[in-house]
Motif scaffolding. Structure first.
Motif, mmCIF file in Angstrom:
data_model
loop_
_atom_site.group_PDB
_atom_site.id
_atom_site.type_symbol
_atom_site.label_atom_id
_atom_site.label_comp_id
_atom_site.label_asym_id
_atom_site.label_seq_id
_atom_site.Cartn_x
_atom_site.Cartn_y
_atom_site.Cartn_z
ATOM 1 N N LEU A 13 3.676 15.515 -30.652
ATOM 2 C CA LEU A 13 2.510 14.873 -30.067
ATOM 3 C C LEU A 13 2.488 15.006 -28.551
ATOM 4 O O LEU A 13 1.428 15.103 -27.940
ATOM 5 N N THR A 14 3.650 15.004 -27.934
ATOM 6 C CA THR A 14 3.700 15.108 -26.476
ATOM 7 C C THR A 14 3.717 16.547 -26.003
ATOM 8 O O THR A 14 3.749 16.821 -24.809
ATOM 9 N N GLY A 15 3.714 17.495 -26.929
ATOM 10 C CA GLY A 15 3.641 18.899 -26.548
ATOM 11 C C GLY A 15 4.984 19.517 -26.220
ATOM 12 O O GLY A 15 5.050 20.647 -25.730
ATOM 13 N N ARG A 16 6.091 18.789 -26.485
ATOM 14 C CA ARG A 16 7.413 19.344 -26.175
ATOM 15 C C ARG A 16 7.787 20.492 -27.116
ATOM 16 O O ARG A 16 8.436 21.437 -26.723
ATOM 17 N N ILE A 17 7.365 20.358 -28.393
ATOM 18 C CA ILE A 17 7.590 21.428 -29.354
ATOM 19 C C ILE A 17 6.329 21.610 -30.168
ATOM 20 O O ILE A 17 5.437 20.762 -30.151
ATOM 21 N N ASN A 18 6.250 22.663 -30.934
ATOM 22 C CA ASN A 18 5.026 22.985 -31.660
ATOM 23 C C ASN A 18 5.335 23.277 -33.123
ATOM 24 O O ASN A 18 4.931 24.290 -33.667
ATOM 25 N N ARG A 214 -18.462 15.327 -31.433
ATOM 26 C CA ARG A 214 -17.935 14.245 -32.288
ATOM 27 C C ARG A 214 -16.418 14.333 -32.411
ATOM 28 O O ARG A 214 -15.758 13.323 -32.688
ATOM 29 N N THR A 215 -15.845 15.517 -32.215
ATOM 30 C CA THR A 215 -14.394 15.692 -32.360
ATOM 31 C C THR A 215 -13.778 16.396 -31.156
ATOM 32 O O THR A 215 -12.640 16.851 -31.224
ATOM 33 N N ASN A 216 -14.526 16.493 -30.069
ATOM 34 C CA ASN A 216 -14.037 17.153 -28.860
ATOM 35 C C ASN A 216 -14.466 16.345 -27.645
ATOM 36 O O ASN A 216 -15.190 15.357 -27.767
ATOM 37 N N SER A 217 -14.022 16.755 -26.461
ATOM 38 C CA SER A 217 -14.401 16.030 -25.256
ATOM 39 C C SER A 217 -14.896 16.989 -24.188
ATOM 40 O O SER A 217 -14.536 18.173 -24.182
ATOM 41 N N SER A 226 -6.578 15.728 -26.415
ATOM 42 C CA SER A 226 -5.670 16.777 -26.871
ATOM 43 C C SER A 226 -5.756 16.934 -28.382
ATOM 44 O O SER A 226 -5.878 18.040 -28.896
ATOM 45 N N ARG A 227 -5.740 15.795 -29.095
ATOM 46 C CA ARG A 227 -5.749 15.854 -30.558
ATOM 47 C C ARG A 227 -6.177 14.515 -31.127
ATOM 48 O O ARG A 227 -5.805 13.466 -30.615
ATOM 49 N N TRP A 228 -6.989 14.546 -32.181
ATOM 50 C CA TRP A 228 -7.360 13.328 -32.907
ATOM 51 C C TRP A 228 -7.216 13.583 -34.387
ATOM 52 O O TRP A 228 -7.776 14.542 -34.924
ATOM 53 N N LYS A 229 -6.456 12.722 -35.044
ATOM 54 C CA LYS A 229 -6.352 12.741 -36.491
ATOM 55 C C LYS A 229 -6.777 11.370 -36.983
ATOM 56 O O LYS A 229 -6.098 10.369 -36.733
ATOM 57 N N ALA A 230 -7.912 11.326 -37.674
ATOM 58 C CA ALA A 230 -8.509 10.052 -38.076
ATOM 59 C C ALA A 230 -7.508 9.190 -38.827
ATOM 60 O O ALA A 230 -6.757 9.665 -39.680
ATOM 61 N N ASN A 231 -7.509 7.894 -38.490
ATOM 62 C CA ASN A 231 -6.654 6.886 -39.130
ATOM 63 C C ASN A 231 -5.160 7.150 -38.925
ATOM 64 O O ASN A 231 -4.330 6.546 -39.600
ATOM 65 N N GLU A 232 -4.822 8.025 -37.992
ATOM 66 C CA GLU A 232 -3.400 8.284 -37.737
ATOM 67 C C GLU A 232 -3.060 8.213 -36.257
ATOM 68 O O GLU A 232 -2.238 7.395 -35.849
ATOM 69 N N SER A 233 -3.661 9.057 -35.442
ATOM 70 C CA SER A 233 -3.313 9.053 -34.025
ATOM 71 C C SER A 233 -4.371 9.769 -33.202
ATOM 72 O O SER A 233 -5.168 10.558 -33.729
ATOM 73 N N ILE A 234 -4.358 9.471 -31.919
ATOM 74 C CA ILE A 234 -5.156 10.213 -30.956
ATOM 75 C C ILE A 234 -4.278 10.454 -29.740
ATOM 76 O O ILE A 234 -3.538 9.568 -29.305
ATOM 77 N N VAL A 235 -4.318 11.673 -29.225
ATOM 78 C CA VAL A 235 -3.468 12.072 -28.110
ATOM 79 C C VAL A 235 -4.343 12.524 -26.949
ATOM 80 O O VAL A 235 -5.238 13.357 -27.124
ATOM 81 N N LEU A 236 -4.077 11.961 -25.775
ATOM 82 C CA LEU A 236 -4.788 12.338 -24.559
ATOM 83 C C LEU A 236 -3.804 12.964 -23.577
ATOM 84 O O LEU A 236 -2.627 12.582 -23.538
ATOM 85 N N LYS A 237 -4.268 13.905 -22.778
ATOM 86 C CA LYS A 237 -3.441 14.476 -21.718
ATOM 87 C C LYS A 237 -4.150 14.293 -20.386
ATOM 88 O O LYS A 237 -5.380 14.228 -20.319
ATOM 89 N N ARG A 238 -3.374 14.209 -19.307
ATOM 90 C CA ARG A 238 -3.967 13.849 -18.024
ATOM 91 C C ARG A 238 -4.782 14.976 -17.419
ATOM 92 O O ARG A 238 -4.514 16.156 -17.631
ATOM 93 N N HIS A 239 -5.776 14.555 -16.650
ATOM 94 C CA HIS A 239 -6.641 15.455 -15.889
ATOM 95 C C HIS A 239 -6.017 15.599 -14.501
ATOM 96 O O HIS A 239 -6.052 14.668 -13.694
ATOM 97 N N ARG A 251 0.797 12.175 -20.925
ATOM 98 C CA ARG A 251 0.246 11.995 -22.258
ATOM 99 C C ARG A 251 0.085 10.501 -22.552
ATOM 100 O O ARG A 251 0.917 9.685 -22.148
ATOM 101 N N VAL A 252 -0.985 10.165 -23.263
ATOM 102 C CA VAL A 252 -1.160 8.827 -23.828
ATOM 103 C C VAL A 252 -1.400 9.014 -25.317
ATOM 104 O O VAL A 252 -2.289 9.781 -25.716
ATOM 105 N N ILE A 253 -0.603 8.335 -26.134
ATOM 106 C CA ILE A 253 -0.685 8.478 -27.589
ATOM 107 C C ILE A 253 -0.991 7.125 -28.210
ATOM 108 O O ILE A 253 -0.276 6.149 -27.980
ATOM 109 N N LEU A 254 -2.089 7.066 -28.954
ATOM 110 C CA LEU A 254 -2.426 5.864 -29.712
ATOM 111 C C LEU A 254 -2.091 6.127 -31.174
ATOM 112 O O LEU A 254 -2.648 7.037 -31.790
ATOM 113 N N ARG A 255 -1.177 5.353 -31.722
ATOM 114 C CA ARG A 255 -0.799 5.478 -33.137
ATOM 115 C C ARG A 255 -1.491 4.371 -33.927
ATOM 116 O O ARG A 255 -1.437 3.206 -33.544
#
Length: 546
Positions: A13-18, A214-217, A226-239, A251-255
């Motif tokens: 989620l934080t982009g350290r690995i893929n 609806r699914t992008n910014s 960065s990523r949104w998975k409904a009912n699971e998490s949303i990931v934001l990265k800084r501007h 990164r900000v991650i809402l679980r």
């Protein structure tokens, strides 16, 4: 120590690995078989929150009308005007650095702040701001009424909302309103400025990029999606080119964690930095945890019941009054909602212009029985109550089920996730709806127009307020709502709202119960998290960790 699988998920989620999710599980099982333990702390530049985001339906600011998504938008988009974290009483500049209002009060002339850049790198201009507001009006989705109430519509919005130059935006209203009311409305999510060139590049069949957004910014705020998975998490990265100070969090991650007990466990183990939905038991359990601080934040959210007037039973005034006497207000406040809500029985939240503190209703089973008998339902009845399947909604519903039963009323609880419940409610397919309503902007008109304004109760109505959702037109109150919003004298305006609320309390099919207090529990090394009075004044940009 954090669970092995979650350790790898944090890295992804934080982009350290893929890694793919399947590979994460394989790696976790392998490590577990060989007895390897993983001790890891959340990275210093990453913020992880445990919260409830199951109400998130869309990420398009022209459509967002839910708590979680509005908070998301407040951190991904800059709005035309906004509030500073240290002063939520006065509108401040956002994309617009200043503004001038004409003598007749109908023309607002905004100067766009120079040097702002979208996440794409494009400059923010008055054309982008005009397009963003025009887009809200033309799409005419749920929050569009915040702008259309100023006489804007698809036919005239290009004329009345326009860019005079690269840095001058002009907005013309149909009437003269209190200037603070207009500015408060533009501070709402509909005032978010989108990147016109990016959004238009994804337009399909004239949808103004709606399906894509609806699914992008496409914003200019401190964070980008960065990523949104409904009912699971949303990931934001800084501007990294944000016009204010660049956020410390990369990164900000809402679980999405629906269970308060699980939120508490994750916070206590330092698997998350912040927990947002704890109940009294969890809060009490954190009292002895040395590295956690619990902070109450008064909010403007209102817990209420909506009684659908399409129901033959619920349209009877004595039945409605009986239900208002079958809520254990004090008991809920002292137990389940301890420190999380205050008793509040009127539609304007405490702290807003014209708010009242009248509390005429208490749990009175005998009075309720008498009223039901007078209505012809001495033997009770059976109805469904729709509610979110999260805490504290489910517990409130169970309390109502128990106290309603004392008067012979059988309540069947129909739980669902936020999207399911709201979709049903907006279609007027409920009987009783248990919900929480947040103000769309910091003005009493926000709640007055929602709970009391319904000039057209038909299916084709353009004003689909909460009063409309519950099939309740009231011409006198609708007229008062319109009069109050045009009243420029502050004292007279406040008096109108007080009168309006007292009428509403007596005759409306709404059972207003509580005003929200958010309990934010944080690790002690987290600083600068701002949770303002409304659901869309929550800001991550000042967060730091030591």
């Amino acid at each position: 120590m954090i669970p092995v699988v979650w350790f790898f998920r944090v890295l992804v989620l934080t982009g350290r690995i893929n890694f793919s999710p399947g590979l994460i599980i394989v790696v976790g099982i392998t490590i577990g078989l060989f007895g390897i333990q993983c001790h890891a702390k959340i990275p210093q530049d990453v913020l992880i929150m445990a919260t409830q985001i199951d109400d998130m339906i869309t990420l398009d600011p022209a459509e967002i009308f839910e708590f979680s998504a509005a908070e998301y938008a407040a951190n991904v988009y800059d709005r035309l005007v906004t509030f500073e974290p240290d002063d939520f009483s006065t509108v401040a500049g956002g994309v617009a650095e200043s503004w001038v209002i004409s003598r007749n009060g109908r023309e607002f002339r905004f100067r766009i702040r120079p040097g702002l850049k979208f996440h794409s790198g494009n400059p923010v201009t008055a054309q982008d701001a005009a397009y963003s507001l025009q887009r809200v009006v033309r799409l005419n989705l749920s929050p569009a009424f915040i702008l259309t109430q100023f006489g804007l519509n698809g036919a005239n919005v290009h004329e009345r909302v326009r860019a005079e130059s690269e840095d001058i935006l002009i907005i013309e209203t149909d009437k003269s309103y209190a200037p603070t009311f207009v500015l408060n409305c533009l501070s709402a999510g509909v005032g978010s400025v989108v990147d016109q060139s990016v959004v238009q590049s994804y337009e399909v069949d004239g949808d103004m990029g709606h399906r894509w957004l609806r699914t992008n910014s496409a914003g200019s705020g401190p964070f980008m999606l960065s990523r949104w998975k409904a009912n699971e998490s949303i990931v934001l990265k800084r501007h990294t080119e944000y016009w204010r100070e660049v956020p410390a969090m990369s990164r900000v991650i809402l679980r999405h964690i629906g269970e308060p007990a699980t939120q508490r466990l994750l916070l206590q183990k330092a698997d998350v930095d912040i927990a947002r939905d704890l109940g009294p038991d969890q809060i009490a359990g954190l009292a002895s945890v040395p590295n956690v601080v619990v902070r109450p934040v008064p909010k403007s959210g209102i817990y209420y019941l909506g009684l659908n007037q399409r129901s033959d039973i619920l349209r009877r005034p004595r039945v409605v009054e009986a239900l208002k006497h079958l809520v254990d207000y004090q008991g809920l406040r002292d137990s389940l909602l301890a420190n999380r809500a205050s008793i509040h029985q009127s539609i304007v939240p405490k702290g807003f212009v014209g708010a009242i503190q009248d509390q005429p209703y208490v749990l009175d089973v005998e009075k309720a029985r008498t009223l039901l008998a007078q209505a012809g339902y001495g033997n009770g009845f059976r109805l469904n109550i729709d509610t979110r399947n999260t805490s504290p909604a489910m517990e409130i519903a169970q309390s109502l089920q128990a106290t309603f039963a004392l008067a012979g009323i059988e309540i069947n609880i129909v739980p669902g996730d936020g999207k399911q419940v709201l979709t049903k409610y907006r279609a007027r397919n409920h009987e009783i709806f248990l919900g929480r309503w947040g103000t769309d902007y910091q003005d009493p008109h926000s709640n007055a127009s929602a709970f009391a304004y319904n000039p057209d109760n038909s299916e084709s109505s353009v004003t689909k307020s909460l009063a409309w959702r519950n099939g309740w037109p009231h011409p006198e109150l609708s007229e008062m709502v319109g009069r109050a919003v045009r009243e420029k004298d502050g004292a007279r305006r406040a008096a109108l709202y007080r009168e309006m609320q007292r009428i509403h309390m007596r005759v409306s099919p709404f059972v207003i119960m509580f005003q929200d207090i958010e309990i934010v529990a944080l690790r002690k090394n987290v600083h600068g998290f701002i949770s303002g009075p409304t659901f869309d004044t929550v800001f991550y940009r000042n967060v730091t960790k030591d």
